[in-house]
Scaffold this motif. Structure first.
Motif, PDB file in Angstrom:
ATOM      1  N   GLN A   1      27.074  12.340 -13.891  1.00 32.63           N
ATOM      2  CA  GLN A   1      25.872  13.102 -14.208  1.00 32.63           C
ATOM      3  C   GLN A   1      24.797  12.799 -13.163  1.00 32.63           C
ATOM      4  N   PRO A   2      23.827  13.701 -12.976  1.00 36.18           N
ATOM      5  CA  PRO A   2      22.808  13.484 -11.938  1.00 36.18           C
ATOM      6  C   PRO A   2      21.827  12.372 -12.287  1.00 36.18           C
ATOM      7  N   LEU A   3      21.384  11.697 -11.260  1.00 37.19           N
ATOM      8  CA  LEU A   3      20.356  10.654 -11.373  1.00 37.19           C
ATOM      9  C   LEU A   3      19.257  11.009 -10.387  1.00 37.19           C
ATOM     10  N   SER A   4      18.009  10.990 -10.852  1.00 35.64           N
ATOM     11  CA  SER A   4      16.881  11.323  -9.978  1.00 35.64           C
ATOM     12  C   SER A   4      15.935  10.131  -9.852  1.00 35.64           C
ATOM     13  N   LEU A   5      15.263  10.075  -8.722  1.00 32.41           N
ATOM     14  CA  LEU A   5      14.304   8.999  -8.457  1.00 32.41           C
ATOM     15  C   LEU A   5      13.074   9.598  -7.786  1.00 32.41           C
ATOM     16  N   ILE A   6      11.900   9.155  -8.238  1.00 30.28           N
ATOM     17  CA  ILE A   6      10.631   9.560  -7.633  1.00 30.28           C
ATOM     18  C   ILE A   6       9.909   8.315  -7.144  1.00 30.28           C
ATOM     19  N   LEU A   7       9.469   8.324  -5.905  1.00 31.41           N
ATOM     20  CA  LEU A   7       8.604   7.273  -5.374  1.00 31.41           C
ATOM     21  C   LEU A   7       7.222   7.871  -5.142  1.00 31.41           C
ATOM     22  N   CYS A   8       6.195   7.192  -5.638  1.00 25.48           N
ATOM     23  CA  CYS A   8       4.813   7.692  -5.544  1.00 25.48           C
ATOM     24  C   CYS A   8       3.947   6.688  -4.803  1.00 25.48           C
ATOM     25  N   ASP A   9       2.994   7.190  -4.061  1.00 26.21           N
ATOM     26  CA  ASP A   9       2.067   6.329  -3.336  1.00 26.21           C
ATOM     27  C   ASP A   9       0.652   6.887  -3.490  1.00 26.21           C
ATOM     28  N   VAL A  10      -0.295   6.016  -3.810  1.00 24.40           N
ATOM     29  CA  VAL A  10      -1.690   6.452  -3.965  1.00 24.40           C
ATOM     30  C   VAL A  10      -2.275   6.715  -2.582  1.00 24.40           C
ATOM     31  N   ASP A  11      -2.808   7.910  -2.400  1.00 23.46           N
ATOM     32  CA  ASP A  11      -3.327   8.303  -1.083  1.00 23.46           C
ATOM     33  C   ASP A  11      -4.579   7.505  -0.712  1.00 23.46           C
ATOM     34  N   PHE A  12      -4.578   6.968   0.509  1.00 22.96           N
ATOM     35  CA  PHE A  12      -5.732   6.272   1.089  1.00 22.96           C
ATOM     36  C   PHE A  12      -6.257   5.167   0.160  1.00 22.96           C
ATOM     37  N   PHE A  13      -5.324   4.382  -0.393  1.00 24.91           N
ATOM     38  CA  PHE A  13      -5.750   3.366  -1.365  1.00 24.91           C
ATOM     39  C   PHE A  13      -6.449   2.187  -0.685  1.00 24.91           C
ATOM     40  N   LYS A  14      -6.057   1.856   0.542  1.00 21.51           N
ATOM     41  CA  LYS A  14      -6.755   0.788   1.251  1.00 21.51           C
ATOM     42  C   LYS A  14      -8.223   1.143   1.425  1.00 21.51           C
ATOM     43  N   SER A  15      -8.466   2.399   1.788  1.00 15.95           N
ATOM     44  CA  SER A  15      -9.857   2.862   1.925  1.00 15.95           C
ATOM     45  C   SER A  15     -10.580   2.782   0.587  1.00 15.95           C
ATOM     46  N   TYR A  16      -9.855   3.069  -0.496  1.00 17.92           N
ATOM     47  CA  TYR A  16     -10.469   2.995  -1.828  1.00 17.92           C
ATOM     48  C   TYR A  16     -10.889   1.559  -2.134  1.00 17.92           C
ATOM     49  N   ASN A  17      -9.996   0.596  -1.862  1.00 19.28           N
ATOM     50  CA  ASN A  17     -10.340  -0.809  -2.105  1.00 19.28           C
ATOM     51  C   ASN A  17     -11.510  -1.253  -1.234  1.00 19.28           C
ATOM     52  N   ASP A  18     -11.507  -0.823   0.023  1.00 16.01           N
ATOM     53  CA  ASP A  18     -12.599  -1.197   0.929  1.00 16.01           C
ATOM     54  C   ASP A  18     -13.931  -0.620   0.451  1.00 16.01           C
ATOM     55  N   THR A  19     -13.884   0.548  -0.169  1.00 12.69           N
ATOM     56  CA  THR A  19     -15.111   1.229  -0.614  1.00 12.69           C
ATOM     57  C   THR A  19     -15.625   0.695  -1.942  1.00 12.69           C
ATOM     58  N   TYR A  20     -14.709   0.517  -2.902  1.00 12.11           N
ATOM     59  CA  TYR A  20     -15.124   0.198  -4.272  1.00 12.11           C
ATOM     60  C   TYR A  20     -14.813  -1.240  -4.702  1.00 12.11           C
TER      61      TYR A  20
END
Length: 338
Positions: A177-196
């Motif tokens: 049977q099929p198996l699916s995988l999703i990998l997600c990454d938060v966009d520009f998260f380093k900039s977010y940490n540097d800002t907030y």
């Protein structure tokens, strides 16, 4: 059949086809502070057991129709019965029957001629052992949960992700049977940490993990923190269309959070990039392959402008398949496709 209920009373189930013996045991147990339920045969005992979940069962080994050994086996086979002590009662010490009873889950046995003072101690010891066993089981389950959870986000950690993906990979090899995988990454998260700041960054990761988890509707689906600001979603028995739908739902759910990010190069709030893939695992293959393919799709999503997902539906890199994004590759870099 049962005495008045008090919340802190233990419940004992007596199973015996002899009314006089049941009465003697009931009076003795009630005098010792137990609530008591009675059954005159195995079928009745099983029904009462399933309804009332007693703390201990006193079960006659010799009864008509279904004997105590078979009844013990059925009680012990249930989820509740695995933790409930079952004390077998016998008129004659039949070694063969007693050994059979232990083999199917009996906890102990006594003869019906045993002095009540000794029976009292046997019951006390069996219940104490059962309660201790259940406490240890609960503690071990809690420890296992902690070992498998990411401390910050409270979703599965990298260790649990790889363990679960490996198990599902082997299962799908067998079932094809099929198996699916999703990998997600938060966009520009380093900039977010540097800002907030990192505290705000931690809070945002918690919100994103919860949003991804809420987007999954099946208990078999697993969301894990893959590392840093990356998350992984394992989707057993899910084809390419199902994976595409979930990836889109996840990206929309994170965007709907509307978490401000004034230094994002895309828009004014947090977005996700995602790469997904679907495969039917083949014998002698390795689950690391599906991770590598999903990772390539994630890289493609970032390279195409972020705030989008791309799906590759084969482990074979030469397979010509369409990619899916939040908006076409020629579209301007803007937010919103939900």
């Amino acid at each position: 059949m049962t005495a008045p209920i008090e919340e802190n009373q233990l419940l004992a189930l007596i199973v015996d086809d002899e009314p006089f013996f049941r009465t003697v045991l009931r009076l003795f147990l009630e005098q010792d502070g137990y609530r008591v339920a009675e059954a005159e045969n195995s079928i009745e005992a099983i029904n009462i057991f399933e309804q009332l979940h007693p703390d201990i069962v006193l079960l006659d080994i010799s009864m008509p129709d279904m004997d105590g050994v078979e009844c013990c086996n059925k009680l012990h086979s249930s989820a509740q019965g695995q933790h409930t002590p079952i004390l077998m009662l016998t008129s004659v010490e039949d070694e063969r029957s007693i050994n059979h009873a232990f083999a199917v889950g009996a906890t102990d046995y006594v003869t019906k001629f045993l002095p009540l003072s000794i029976l009292r101690q046997r019951l006390k010891r069996l219940i104490e052992q059962s309660q201790l066993q259940q406490k240890l089981l609960a503690a071990n389950q809690q420890l296992q949960l902690l070992v498998n959870l990411d401390e910050l986000t409270q979703v599965a950690n990298r260790r649990r992700f790889e363990e679960y993906l490996s198990l599902e990979w082997q299962r799908q090899i067998r079932s094809q049977q099929p198996l699916s995988l999703i990998l997600c990454d938060v966009d520009f998260f380093k900039s977010y940490n540097d800002t907030y700041g990192h505290l705000a960054g931690d809070g945002t990761l918690v919100k994103i993990a919860r949003a991804i988890k809420d987007a999954l509707k099946r208990t078999a689906d697993l969301v894990a923190r893959y590392g840093g600001e990356e998350f992984a979603v394992v989707l057993p028995d899910t084809d390419a269309l199902g994976a595409i739908h979930i990836a889109k739902t996840i990206c929309c759910a994170v965007r709907t959070l509307a978490i401000p990010h004034r230094n994002s190069l895309l828009c004014s709030h947090i977005t996700l990039s995602a790469g997904s893939t679907t495969v039917v695992p083949q014998p002698n293959s390795d689950f690391q392959q599906i991770i590598a393919t999903a990772d390539r799709a994630l890289y493609q999503a970032k390279a195409a402008g972020r705030d989008r997902f791309i799906h590759n539906s084969s482990l074979d890199s030469s397979f010509a398949n369409p990619s899916y994004s939040l908006f076409g590759s020629s579209a301007p870099k803007r937010c919103g496709f939900c």
